[in-house]
Scaffold this active site. Structure first.
Site, PDB file in Angstrom:
ATOM      1  N   ASP A  19      36.802   4.969 -13.689  1.00 49.71           N
ATOM      2  CA  ASP A  19      36.146   5.455 -12.382  1.00 49.71           C
ATOM      3  C   ASP A  19      37.196   5.580 -11.174  1.00 49.71           C
ATOM      4  O   ASP A  19      38.422   5.057 -11.585  1.00 49.71           O
ATOM      5  CB  ASP A  19      34.794   4.267 -12.095  1.00 49.71           C
ATOM      6  CG  ASP A  19      34.218   4.657 -10.810  1.00 49.71           C
ATOM      7  OD1 ASP A  19      34.324   5.695 -10.210  1.00 49.71           O
ATOM      8  OD2 ASP A  19      33.474   3.707 -10.357  1.00 49.71           O
ATOM      9  N   ARG A  31      20.335   4.183  -2.063  1.00 51.23           N
ATOM     10  CA  ARG A  31      21.766   4.210  -2.208  1.00 51.23           C
ATOM     11  C   ARG A  31      22.423   3.768  -0.967  1.00 51.23           C
ATOM     12  O   ARG A  31      22.467   4.314   0.017  1.00 51.23           O
ATOM     13  CB  ARG A  31      22.261   5.574  -2.536  1.00 51.23           C
ATOM     14  CG  ARG A  31      23.980   5.480  -2.414  1.00 51.23           C
ATOM     15  CD  ARG A  31      24.541   6.817  -2.871  1.00 51.23           C
ATOM     16  NE  ARG A  31      24.539   6.869  -4.300  1.00 51.23           N
ATOM     17  CZ  ARG A  31      25.373   7.542  -5.112  1.00 51.23           C
ATOM     18  NH1 ARG A  31      26.286   8.298  -4.409  1.00 51.23           N
ATOM     19  NH2 ARG A  31      25.425   7.566  -6.455  1.00 51.23           N
ATOM     20  N   CYS A  52      31.738   8.285 -14.498  1.00 50.76           N
ATOM     21  CA  CYS A  52      30.517   8.582 -13.881  1.00 50.76           C
ATOM     22  C   CYS A  52      30.707   9.835 -13.115  1.00 50.76           C
ATOM     23  O   CYS A  52      29.710  10.328 -12.349  1.00 50.76           O
ATOM     24  CB  CYS A  52      30.183   7.485 -12.974  1.00 50.76           C
ATOM     25  SG  CYS A  52      31.470   6.758 -11.893  1.00 50.76           S
ATOM     26  N   ARG A  86      21.844  12.335 -16.235  1.00 53.25           N
ATOM     27  CA  ARG A  86      21.436  11.300 -15.172  1.00 53.25           C
ATOM     28  C   ARG A  86      20.078  11.710 -14.926  1.00 53.25           C
ATOM     29  O   ARG A  86      19.267  10.927 -14.561  1.00 53.25           O
ATOM     30  CB  ARG A  86      22.451  11.733 -13.875  1.00 53.25           C
ATOM     31  CG  ARG A  86      23.851  11.195 -13.877  1.00 53.25           C
ATOM     32  CD  ARG A  86      23.880   9.606 -14.143  1.00 53.25           C
ATOM     33  NE  ARG A  86      23.230   8.767 -12.978  1.00 53.25           N
ATOM     34  CZ  ARG A  86      23.610   8.806 -11.603  1.00 53.25           C
ATOM     35  NH1 ARG A  86      24.608   9.585 -11.171  1.00 53.25           N
ATOM     36  NH2 ARG A  86      22.865   8.107 -11.025  1.00 53.25           N
ATOM     37  N   HIS A 140      25.305  -0.183 -10.373  1.00 54.94           N
ATOM     38  CA  HIS A 140      24.638   1.375 -10.392  1.00 54.94           C
ATOM     39  C   HIS A 140      24.132   1.612 -11.780  1.00 54.94           C
ATOM     40  O   HIS A 140      24.533   2.189 -12.546  1.00 54.94           O
ATOM     41  CB  HIS A 140      25.965   2.104 -10.263  1.00 54.94           C
ATOM     42  CG  HIS A 140      25.803   3.639 -10.263  1.00 54.94           C
ATOM     43  ND1 HIS A 140      24.604   4.299  -9.803  1.00 54.94           N
ATOM     44  CD2 HIS A 140      26.699   4.781 -10.116  1.00 54.94           C
ATOM     45  CE1 HIS A 140      24.613   5.450  -9.506  1.00 54.94           C
ATOM     46  NE2 HIS A 140      25.933   5.851  -9.851  1.00 54.94           N
ATOM     47  N   GLN A 156      23.225   4.926 -13.280  1.00 51.62           N
ATOM     48  CA  GLN A 156      24.218   5.607 -14.002  1.00 51.62           C
ATOM     49  C   GLN A 156      24.417   5.242 -15.588  1.00 51.62           C
ATOM     50  O   GLN A 156      24.687   5.751 -16.319  1.00 51.62           O
ATOM     51  CB  GLN A 156      25.677   5.259 -13.315  1.00 51.62           C
ATOM     52  CG  GLN A 156      26.829   5.594 -13.950  1.00 51.62           C
ATOM     53  CD  GLN A 156      27.008   7.308 -13.897  1.00 51.62           C
ATOM     54  OE1 GLN A 156      26.828   7.799 -12.917  1.00 51.62           O
ATOM     55  NE2 GLN A 156      27.114   7.855 -15.039  1.00 51.62           N
TER      56      GLN A 156
HETATM   57  N1   CP Z   1      27.922   9.264 -10.498  1.00 50.26           N
HETATM   58  C1   CP Z   1      27.319   9.459  -9.378  1.00 50.26           C
HETATM   59  O1   CP Z   1      26.540   8.450  -8.862  1.00 50.26           O
HETATM   60  O2   CP Z   1      27.391  10.464  -8.572  1.00 50.26           O
HETATM   61  P1   CP Z   1      26.869  10.821  -7.069  1.00 50.26           P
HETATM   62  O3   CP Z   1      27.936  10.092  -6.265  1.00 50.26           O
HETATM   63  O4   CP Z   1      27.559  12.427  -7.039  1.00 50.26           O
HETATM   64  O5   CP Z   1      25.430  10.538  -7.228  1.00 50.26           O
HETATM   65  N1  NVA Z   2      32.568   3.263  -7.786  1.00 47.97           N
HETATM   66  C1  NVA Z   2      32.328   4.701  -7.336  1.00 47.97           C
HETATM   67  C2  NVA Z   2      31.060   5.133  -8.261  1.00 47.97           C
HETATM   68  C3  NVA Z   2      30.533   6.615  -7.616  1.00 47.97           C
HETATM   69  C4  NVA Z   2      29.353   7.017  -8.238  1.00 47.97           C
HETATM   70  C5  NVA Z   2      31.674   4.461  -5.688  1.00 47.97           C
HETATM   71  O1  NVA Z   2      30.893   3.354  -5.554  1.00 47.97           O
HETATM   72  O2  NVA Z   2      32.181   5.182  -4.943  1.00 47.97           O
END
Ligand code: CP
Ligand code: NVA
Length: 332
Positions: free
Chosen positions: A229, A106, A270, A315, A133, A136
């Site tokens: 989101d 990540r 998400c 997830r 992502h 997700q």
């Molecule tokens: N939706 C998601 O990716 O959540 P986190 O940032 O908690 O991993």
């Molecule tokens: N768009 C958000 C998604 C988090 C799961 C971010 O990147 O922070």
């Protein structure tokens, strides 16, 4: 279907049939988990979770799924490895690939996860980049299917920051699986034109449409799934908030927007979400801009239409499917 050895970097790399396979596998794993059927199919393997941004769901999903599959897990939290500051991504990939059977990443640019994958020699899974992502998406599709019994032909509407990782990925996921994707967003916050062109082409082949509008009421008419989101994503500067709030306030998902959708429409997000003042950032934004709720109202978030916690649980089942399919012992 054999996905052994494959990376999971973005849904564009997978055919509709492969995505279908991963969703079916996820369903199977969910059943097993609910019925307490052991599934330690990957005993003896080890994976590493490389995080350059924070996480609750993604990290926990990878950890629990790994334990359920019998694997060992190492978690490298943001800033805790040599990667980036003292060691290149390429060298890091070569080192981790010698020790682990799979790597989750990540972080920031999609190109980083692509470099990892090119050099690791073991499957690499994208746990969120600035652009995409993909894990997700499997959870989202699974949740939609659990509610409607099918995917093809449903109308999914994303309201808000249309050029973030989740919006980009939803457009791809819908195109691949034949859902109509509508984006309700200001023109300045739409996905990259090249990605739009690719998705329009895929969608056409699956009898689906990709539509853009800055009118949220127009967008949500006949909606089956309303998705939003955060307005500012991880890695973006704090200074962006003011402009985003000005641009996105009229794209908030509230009861008026929901009343406009199909009667059985569901709400997805998400997560994490700013729907009340119970977070530090939520309170900070309230003090600076006077907003008590942002991308979704507390009312919608907590309503029976909201499936966000099923989505969060999914997830884990879907990430388990991705790891099993790409590392699997008996699908060679
Ligand atoms: N939706 C998601 O990716 O959540 P986190 O940032 O908690 O991993
Ligand atoms: N768009 C958000 C998604 C988090 C799961 C971010 O990147 O922070």
């Amino acid at each position: 279907m054999n996905l052994k050895g494959r990376n999971f970097l973005k849904l564009l790399d997978f055919s509709s049939e492969e995505i279908r396979y991963l969703l079916d596998l996820s369903k199977d794993f969910k059943e097993k988990k609910k019925n307490h059927v052991k599934h330690e199919y990957l005993k003896g393997k080890n994976i590493v979770l490389l995080f350059e941004k924070t996480s609750t769901r993604t990290r926990c999903a990878f950890e629990v799924a790994s334990h359920d599959l019998g694997m060992g897990v190492t978690y490298l939290e943001p800033g805790s490895s040599q990667m980036g500051k003292k060691e290149s991504i390429e060298d890091t990939a070569k080192v981790l690939g010698r020790m682990y059977d799979g790597i989750e990443y990540r972080g920031f640019a999609q190109s980083n996860v692509e470099i990892l994958a090119k050099n690791a020699g073991v499957p690499v899974w994208n746990g969120l980049t600035t652009e995409f992502h993909p894990t997700q998406m499997l959870a989202d599709l699974m949740t939609i299917e659990e509610n409607f019994g099918y995917l093809k032909g449903l109308n999914l509407v994303f309201c808000g920051d249309g050029h973030n990782n989740v919006a980009n990925s939803l457009m791809v996921a819908c195109a691949k699986m034949g859902l109509n994707f509508t984006l309700a967003a200001p023109e300045s916050l739409r996905p990259d034109a090249d990605l739009v062109a690719i998705c329009e082409n895929i969608a056409e082949g699956n009898s689906a449409k990709v539509t853009f509008t800055d009118d949220i009421m127009e967008a949500t008419k006949n909606a089956d799934v309303i998705y939003t989101d955060v307005w500012v994503s991880m890695g973006e500067a704090d200074e962006v908030w003011q402009e985003r709030i000005e641009l996105l306030q009229k794209f908030q998902v509230n009861s008026k927007v929901f009343a406009n959708a199909n009667p059985n429409a569901i709400f997805l997000h998400c997560l994490p979400s700013f729907h009340n003042l119970d977070t530090t950032i939520g309170k900070d934004i309230y003090q600076k801009f006077g907003l008590k709720e942002m991308e979704v109202t507390d009312e919608v978030f907590k309503s029976s239409k909201s499936k966000v916690f099923d989505e969060a649980e999914n997830r884990m089942h879907t990430i388990k499917a991705v790891m099993y399919a790409t590392l699997g012992e008996n699908n060679e």
